[in-house]
Design an enzyme around this catalytic site. Structure first.
Site, PDB file in Angstrom:
ATOM      1  N   CYS A   1     124.849 -37.944 -39.973  1.00 16.67           N
ATOM      2  CA  CYS A   1     124.500 -36.777 -40.687  1.00 16.67           C
ATOM      3  C   CYS A   1     125.134 -35.558 -40.534  1.00 16.67           C
ATOM      4  CB  CYS A   1     122.936 -37.055 -40.632  1.00 16.67           C
ATOM      5  SG  CYS A   1     122.362 -35.362 -41.345  1.00 16.67           S
TER       6      CYS A   1
ATOM      7  N   CYS B   1     122.681 -33.753 -38.247  1.00 16.80           N
ATOM      8  CA  CYS B   1     121.652 -33.842 -37.085  1.00 16.80           C
ATOM      9  C   CYS B   1     122.183 -35.338 -35.775  1.00 16.80           C
ATOM     10  CB  CYS B   1     120.201 -34.574 -37.624  1.00 16.80           C
ATOM     11  SG  CYS B   1     120.401 -36.007 -38.310  1.00 16.80           S
TER      12      CYS B   1
ATOM     13  N   CYS C   1     118.309 -38.376 -44.936  1.00 17.28           N
ATOM     14  CA  CYS C   1     118.432 -38.461 -44.080  1.00 17.28           C
ATOM     15  C   CYS C   1     117.049 -38.586 -43.594  1.00 17.28           C
ATOM     16  CB  CYS C   1     119.709 -37.777 -43.367  1.00 17.28           C
ATOM     17  SG  CYS C   1     118.998 -37.598 -41.090  1.00 17.28           S
TER      18      CYS C   1
ATOM     19  N   CYS D   1     116.635 -35.930 -40.265  1.00 12.88           N
ATOM     20  CA  CYS D   1     116.298 -34.230 -40.827  1.00 12.88           C
ATOM     21  C   CYS D   1     116.041 -34.421 -42.222  1.00 12.88           C
ATOM     22  CB  CYS D   1     117.137 -33.760 -39.535  1.00 12.88           C
ATOM     23  SG  CYS D   1     118.767 -34.326 -40.996  1.00 12.88           S
TER      24      CYS D   1
ATOM     25  N   CYS E   1     126.411 -43.399 -53.180  1.00 11.62           N
ATOM     26  CA  CYS E   1     126.796 -42.037 -54.391  1.00 11.62           C
ATOM     27  C   CYS E   1     126.614 -41.069 -52.636  1.00 11.62           C
ATOM     28  CB  CYS E   1     126.779 -41.444 -55.945  1.00 11.62           C
ATOM     29  SG  CYS E   1     128.345 -40.589 -55.677  1.00 11.62           S
TER      30      CYS E   1
END
Ligand SMILES: [Zn+2]
Length: 202
Positions: A111, A114, A160, A163, A183
């Site tokens: 990510c 984070c 995510c 976060c 996607c």
């Protein structure tokens, strides 16, 4: 005898009043403090479960961590304007514009906000859409899906777990073995190339 001791001394009455007033404000303060406490407790971030991975893609352990919560101002300091719009406001990058749609290197995608591990090159496939596409996340705990009815269609948004960064959408027209197509926006991801190991000095 007792009457004169208790009631007639002006000084003692005044002192007693001062004491009472002081006690009353102390009590009010304590009440306010105790009323505020539950709010502080409620404001604590939600605890989430994620699976940690090393940069070489090794599954480490399942951990319970507080959800990473930042203000928009804090995210702005960390992210470029475009990445902020995609990850924090669910914008979508233009097809074929991102960094990773055509990347075939082996490695891990974390990510951008984070560092939570999200996908690996092992489940990446060429979807022909112009967005990096995967048939599964690295661990189901590490991403969350929600219903997204924006833009006049119903889609499943992917974010995510750690976060809440918006990553992209998942569709059911992907390849085997899952039949899913995650996607993603390149802008939501940070690629970590797999380190070549095995060369030992021993
Ligand atoms: Zn994240």
């Amino acid at each position: 005898m007792f009457d004169s001791d208790l009631g007639t001394d002006e000084g003692s009455v005044v002192r007693r009043r001062v004491f009472l007033v002081t006690s009353a404000s102390a009590l009010a303060g304590a009440v306010l403090w105790s009323l505020r406490r539950p709010n502080l407790v409620q404001a604590k971030p939600e605890e989430v479960t994620i699976v940690e991975f090393s940069d070489s893609g090794e599954r480490l352990k399942t951990v319970h961590v507080p959800k990473l919560v930042k203000t928009d101002e804090e995210w702005h300091k960390q992210l470029s304007r475009g990445v902020f719009a995609i990850t924090r406001q669910a914008d979508t990058e233009l097809a074929y514009s991102g960094e990773y749609w055509n990347l075939h290197e082996k490695g891990l995608y974390r990510c951008i906000c984070c560092d939570n591990a999200l996908f690996t090159s092992g489940t990446k496939f060429d979807s022909g859409t112009g967005w990096p596409s995967f048939w599964a996340p690295i661990a189901r705990e590490n991403v969350r899906t929600t219903r997204d009815a924006s833009l006049g269609m119903v889609r499943t948004a992917v974010s995510c777990t750690e976060c809440d960064a918006h990553l992209g959408h998942v569709f059911d027209d992907g390849p085997e073995p899952t039949g899913l197509r995650y996607c993603m926006n390149s802008a939501s991801l940070k690629f970590v190339a797999r380190q070549v190991t095995g060369i030992s000095s021993k």
